[in-house]
Enzyme design. Structure first.
Site, PDB file in Angstrom:
ATOM      1  N   HIS A  77       0.859  -1.185   0.000  1.00  0.00           N
ATOM      2  CA  HIS A  77       0.000   0.000   0.000  1.00  0.00           C
ATOM      3  C   HIS A  77       0.898   1.240   0.000  1.00  0.00           C
ATOM      4  CE1 HIS A  77      -3.630  -2.282   1.955  1.00  0.00           C
ATOM      5  NE2 HIS A  77      -3.248  -2.789   0.805  1.00  0.00           N
ATOM      6  N   ARG A  99      -5.306   3.290   2.345  1.00  0.00           N
ATOM      7  CA  ARG A  99      -6.460   3.468   3.229  1.00  0.00           C
ATOM      8  C   ARG A  99      -6.119   2.890   4.589  1.00  0.00           C
ATOM      9  NH1 ARG A  99      -9.475  -0.059  -0.574  1.00  0.00           N
ATOM     10  NH2 ARG A  99     -11.225   1.369  -0.647  1.00  0.00           N
ATOM     11  N   THR A 100      -6.862   3.350   5.588  1.00  0.00           N
ATOM     12  CA  THR A 100      -6.791   2.727   6.907  1.00  0.00           C
ATOM     13  C   THR A 100      -7.893   1.686   6.956  1.00  0.00           C
ATOM     14  OG1 THR A 100      -5.911   4.728   7.934  1.00  0.00           O
ATOM     15  CG2 THR A 100      -6.974   3.143   9.384  1.00  0.00           C
ATOM     16  N   HIS A 101      -7.523   0.463   7.335  1.00  0.00           N
ATOM     17  CA  HIS A 101      -8.495  -0.625   7.413  1.00  0.00           C
ATOM     18  C   HIS A 101      -9.041  -0.749   8.835  1.00  0.00           C
ATOM     19  CE1 HIS A 101      -6.337  -1.711   3.698  1.00  0.00           C
ATOM     20  NE2 HIS A 101      -7.465  -2.314   3.350  1.00  0.00           N
ATOM     21  N   GLU A 200     -11.244 -15.458   5.051  1.00  0.00           N
ATOM     22  CA  GLU A 200     -12.377 -16.263   5.502  1.00  0.00           C
ATOM     23  C   GLU A 200     -12.018 -17.748   5.544  1.00  0.00           C
ATOM     24  OE1 GLU A 200     -12.514 -14.122   2.855  1.00  0.00           O
ATOM     25  OE2 GLU A 200     -13.167 -12.562   4.255  1.00  0.00           O
ATOM     26  N   SER A 219     -12.614  -4.003   3.207  1.00  0.00           N
ATOM     27  CA  SER A 219     -12.658  -2.535   3.130  1.00  0.00           C
ATOM     28  C   SER A 219     -13.962  -2.088   2.484  1.00  0.00           C
ATOM     29  CB  SER A 219     -11.465  -2.028   2.308  1.00  0.00           C
ATOM     30  OG  SER A 219     -11.611  -2.395   0.947  1.00  0.00           O
TER      31      SER A 219
END
Ligand code: 8IG
Length: 279
Positions: A77, A99-101, A200, A219
């Site tokens: 990122h 982005r901040t997750h 998952e 996200s």
């Protein structure tokens, strides 16, 4: 910017997050020399190079210098905010390279600060991109898919208090049609956000399919909700970088994600540039 009042603290519950977004927008306008941005793009996994064809980069800022933004936490990122003049126009795109997750545990305000800032810079449209797992075996790694709707399984919301926002047509049908003008072969699907950071289990992927999901990721849904609340029109595009767990016999790896992004680079760069020119 030592001559300005420090931005209010996003982590202080007494702070209105839109005040921090306004402070960030003022910082961006000052640091880039661009008064107003028209569209914002959030680049997810695999999309790092996808803004190259948009136009000329006018300015590039390290994200963590902008009020309210945190340094990125994931390999692959890019932690910059760029202002790009959209080729052939006098409009500017604000490109959020990271982005901040939610899984970083820095709170949901931090997660949606980028889209709130985008709205405060004057943007009327946000393009949210991500890398995700796909449930449809026909979507090989590197397939871009339009997000038609979402299932938010994070058990949280970016909105505070009794803030009731209509999410019918959250992912703009108009903008999806614009994307399909560029590439008529684009499929669409329902994006399911899990908190992560683990992928998952196969049973969770089956559940996602049973409840109507086509894509699984970590996200986008909270950002889309905050974007709609801030008055932005939302286009969501996923890059399927891997088949979701259990769909293929292969295990998932972050290296696979990065490689699928690299391989899809030219196609998604061209796609994004052509869409943004039509916005
Ligand atoms: I890239 O298979 C990417 N991000 N939750 N599941 C979830 N997030 C992802 C996946 C995936 N691939």
């Amino acid at each position: 910017m030592s001559d300005v009042t420090p931005a209010p603290d996003l982590d202080d519950p007494a702070t209105d997050p839109s005040d921090v977004a306004r402070a960030a927008a003022a910082y961006i306008a000052q640091a880039t020399g661009v008064e107003r941005h028209h569209v914002a793009l959030v680049l997810g996994s695999g999309w790092g190079g996808a803004a190259e064809l948009l136009g000329e980069t006018v300015a590039e800022l390290p994200s963590h210098e902008v009020p309210g933004f945190a340094a990125p936490a994931v390999v692959g990122h890019v932690g910059t905010i760029r202002s790009i003049r959209i080729e052939g126009t006098d409009r500017h795109a604000l490109v959020l390279g990271s982005r901040t997750h939610l899984y970083e545990g820095r709170g949901v305000r931090r997660v949606v600060h980028g889209v709130r800032t985008a709205a405060a810079t004057g943007a009327s449209t946000v393009v949210l991109t991500n890398g995700c797992g796909g449930l449809n075996p026909a979507w090989g790694p590197g397939t871009p898919v339009l997000i038609s709707d979402h299932l938010n399984l994070t058990a949280t919301s970016p909105l505070e208090g009794a803030t009731f926002v209509d999410l019918t047509d959250l992912y703009s049908a108009r903008l999806r049609a614009v994307a399909r003008e560029v590439d008529a072969s684009l499929d669409e699907g329902v994006y399911v956000q899990f908190r992560g950071p683990h992928y998952e289990t196969p049973a969770e992927v089956r559940m996602a399919g049973t409840i109507g999901g086509d894509l699984v990721g970590m996200s986008t849904t909270l950002e889309a909700i905050a974007a709609r609340h801030a008055g932005l029109e939302v286009l969501g595009i996923s890059l399927v970088t891997n088949l979701a767990a259990g769909i293929s016999p292969e295990p998932l790896s972050h290296a696979e994600v990065l490689e699928a992004g690299r391989a899809a680079g030219p196609r998604i760069s061209d796609l994004l540039a052509q869409i943004v020119r039509r916005l």
